[in-house]
Design a protein around this motif. Sequence first.
Motif, short mmCIF file in Angstrom:
data_model
loop_
_atom_site.label_atom_id
_atom_site.label_comp_id
_atom_site.label_asym_id
_atom_site.label_seq_id
_atom_site.Cartn_x
_atom_site.Cartn_y
_atom_site.Cartn_z
N PRO A 14 -53.12 84.47 38.04
CA PRO A 14 -54.46 85.06 38.00
C PRO A 14 -55.45 84.22 38.81
O PRO A 14 -55.26 83.01 38.98
N PHE A 15 -56.49 84.85 39.32
CA PHE A 15 -57.56 84.10 39.95
C PHE A 15 -58.23 83.23 38.88
O PHE A 15 -58.39 83.64 37.73
N ALA A 16 -58.63 82.02 39.30
CA ALA A 16 -59.18 81.09 38.31
C ALA A 16 -60.17 80.13 38.97
O ALA A 16 -60.15 79.91 40.19
N ASP A 17 -61.03 79.56 38.14
CA ASP A 17 -61.91 78.46 38.55
C ASP A 17 -61.27 77.15 38.08
O ASP A 17 -60.63 77.11 37.02
N PHE A 18 -61.46 76.10 38.87
CA PHE A 18 -60.87 74.80 38.55
C PHE A 18 -61.93 73.71 38.60
O PHE A 18 -62.75 73.68 39.52
N ASP A 19 -61.88 72.82 37.63
CA ASP A 19 -62.68 71.60 37.60
C ASP A 19 -61.69 70.50 37.22
O ASP A 19 -61.30 70.37 36.06
N VAL A 20 -61.27 69.70 38.21
CA VAL A 20 -60.15 68.77 38.03
C VAL A 20 -60.61 67.34 38.29
O VAL A 20 -61.11 67.03 39.38
N THR A 21 -60.42 66.49 37.31
CA THR A 21 -60.71 65.06 37.44
C THR A 21 -59.39 64.30 37.46
O THR A 21 -58.56 64.47 36.55
N GLN B 58 -47.44 72.96 42.18
CA GLN B 58 -46.82 73.52 40.96
C GLN B 58 -46.73 72.44 39.89
O GLN B 58 -45.74 72.31 39.19
N TRP B 59 -47.78 71.67 39.74
CA TRP B 59 -47.71 70.38 39.05
C TRP B 59 -48.25 70.40 37.62
O TRP B 59 -48.07 69.45 36.87
N PHE B 60 -48.91 71.48 37.21
CA PHE B 60 -49.51 71.53 35.87
C PHE B 60 -49.06 72.81 35.15
O PHE B 60 -48.67 73.78 35.79
N PRO B 61 -49.08 72.82 33.82
CA PRO B 61 -48.77 74.06 33.09
C PRO B 61 -49.80 75.14 33.45
O PRO B 61 -50.99 74.99 33.19
N LYS B 62 -49.31 76.21 34.08
CA LYS B 62 -50.20 77.22 34.66
C LYS B 62 -49.98 78.57 34.01
O LYS B 62 -48.84 79.03 33.87
N LEU B 63 -51.07 79.21 33.64
CA LEU B 63 -51.00 80.54 33.04
C LEU B 63 -50.32 81.54 33.96
O LEU B 63 -50.59 81.58 35.17
N ALA B 64 -49.45 82.35 33.38
CA ALA B 64 -48.83 83.42 34.14
C ALA B 64 -49.80 84.59 34.29
O ALA B 64 -50.76 84.73 33.53
N GLU B 65 -49.54 85.42 35.26
CA GLU B 65 -50.35 86.61 35.49
C GLU B 65 -49.91 87.73 34.54
O GLU B 65 -48.71 87.90 34.27
N TYR B 66 -50.89 88.46 34.03
CA TYR B 66 -50.62 89.67 33.24
C TYR B 66 -51.32 90.84 33.92
O TYR B 66 -52.52 90.78 34.20
N GLN C 23 -57.04 89.69 35.24
CA GLN C 23 -57.37 88.67 34.27
C GLN C 23 -58.15 87.53 34.93
O GLN C 23 -58.13 87.36 36.16
N GLU C 24 -58.84 86.74 34.10
CA GLU C 24 -59.63 85.60 34.60
C GLU C 24 -59.26 84.35 33.82
O GLU C 24 -58.93 84.41 32.62
#
Length: 613
Positions: A203-210, A177-185, A26-27
């Motif tokens: 899952p592997f993911a891209d992040f853009d965090v301000t 572990q600080w934000f609501p994070k999608l579980a892996e499927y 998943q992405e």
Amino acid sequence: MKNRLVAIFSLIVGLITAQQQAYYQQEASYKMEIDVDAANYSYHGNQEIKYTNNSPDELSVVYFHLYWNAFKPNSLMDQRVQNQGKNADGRLTEFGSSKLASIPKNEEGSQTVNWIKQNGKLLKFEVQETIMKVYLNEKIKPNSTTTFTMDWDSVVPKQIRRSGRNNREGVDMTMTQWFPKLAEYDYDGWATFDYVGREFHAPFADFDVTIKIDKDYVIGAGGILENPSEVKGYTENPTIKTDKNDKATWRFTAKNILDFAWAADKDYSVETFIVPDGPKVNFVYQKSEKTQFWSEAQPYITKYFQLMNATFGRYVYPTYSFVQGGDGGMEYGMCTMILGEARSLEGLLGLMIHEGAHSWYQQMLATNESTKPWLDEGFTSYAEDFVMNALFPKDDMPNPFYNAIQSYVRFVKSGKEEPAVWLADHHDNGTAYTVASYTKGELFLVELGYIVGEENLSKILKKYYQDWNLKHPTDRDFLHIAQQISGMDLKWFHHYWINTTKTIDYAIKDVKYNDDSTTITLVNNGEVPMPIDFSIFTKDKKTVNYHIPLNMMRTPKTKDYFGDFQTLNYWNWTTKEYTLTIPYKKSDLQILGIDFSQRLADVNPENNFLEVK
């Protein structure tokens, strides 16, 4: 005609089964805006997540992790610690009781989701402590993308384990572990293990965090800092831009990582250096007498990345940050949080190197550490000992993994060993978990090298990286590569070492000296069958090596690092004894024994050698 229909039906079923079992992952893509209330150790967050379902399954629900909900009295984590009693992880207890049970109300962790939407429409959800189940309005069809938006509030917990505020080293906020994070499927379904203190999967993911935070803070994080000249710590004389609340804005981006973590403190210093043909490395820590070894560590960390790249595969990301987080050590995407204070340079580097090596075994080769902790902790420990031996060679050790073998043998004799196959959070004894996951996981590779030969082991590890980096491999995938390269059947070894607590115990039972030869009888007193390397050391200081393959291997090894050897007949796993005759008489011999390299994890090695007198 009937047979033809049966054949066609079998072909169709076979194709469907192959399609069902075909690999996919998943992405996700996160875009977050975080507003920190540092005085009250809380923050408000919102995020947009684009989620792509690459599975063949239609998804009607999704799950999120809410890790910080564990940090309060009577949570699942607290209950687990209390139930384990004296066998619990010592970092979670104080004076024999759970530290979580005494967290003050105003220091409890929380992640309160205000709302979540799918493609702009509100969704129903339920929170099961550290797991949030979300019911979808629109099912996510295979090979399609949906967009979630979410708004939430969080309270930073008192630091008990990994995350939290005002830890014992004086770091204000460790945000892991600080934000609501999608579980892996994946093929095994949703990875929805409750958080009770140990491992993670995502899952592997891209992040853009301000992140907006008081301007006096310095942040250390994974990812790339996009505006270093506008914030404190990363450039000389920055032009810090603030909003009406006197907060600076930090922006980090990262691609194809498992998690985004950060820490913030007003007293952080930042040291940056570039590894030749490698990443830019940031040291983010509080400078003091207690952290004096950080600056000395820089050239060693440069060598570390170079050794890891050459031995196990290239680090694929542009940056890496070592951040003083204040509790133990834990790996995250492009960074690690570690204890900053150290008694020695070697001690600090051991921690840095172990956690950094998780970039290979858990981050790039992203195994499910909740179900197979030995695959990441064990392989990481192997890499740690390999690199530490290269940086700080010990003349008194026969191989880099000798201490791990001794540690394993000592614990086996305590009678408390538990199988490595157990789930990470479900071990009954904290030390048993450590030995099963770290030590036996490391020795899985050491024993594998003993079986297939060190050159083959090196090829296996490189091929594993080549085929599976930035994917989610399993032990079955690793074993497939090991068998492919070695030409051996290795399923028996995987079964004994991972699924059981049976032990290796070989011995020299009898030696008979003939007129022009010597006959040796070996015995298997243990429960794990293994091939045997048997060697002699002659009076004229020559070493002669023999290899006794195990019949279940089907193919003997052809070379190893101790030199040439003669391959003897197979030792059947059902046979307790094995006899060999060598063309050397008693007067020729000085020492004979099993495993001169001392890689065999034999629980009673004292009967493996004989000095000829």
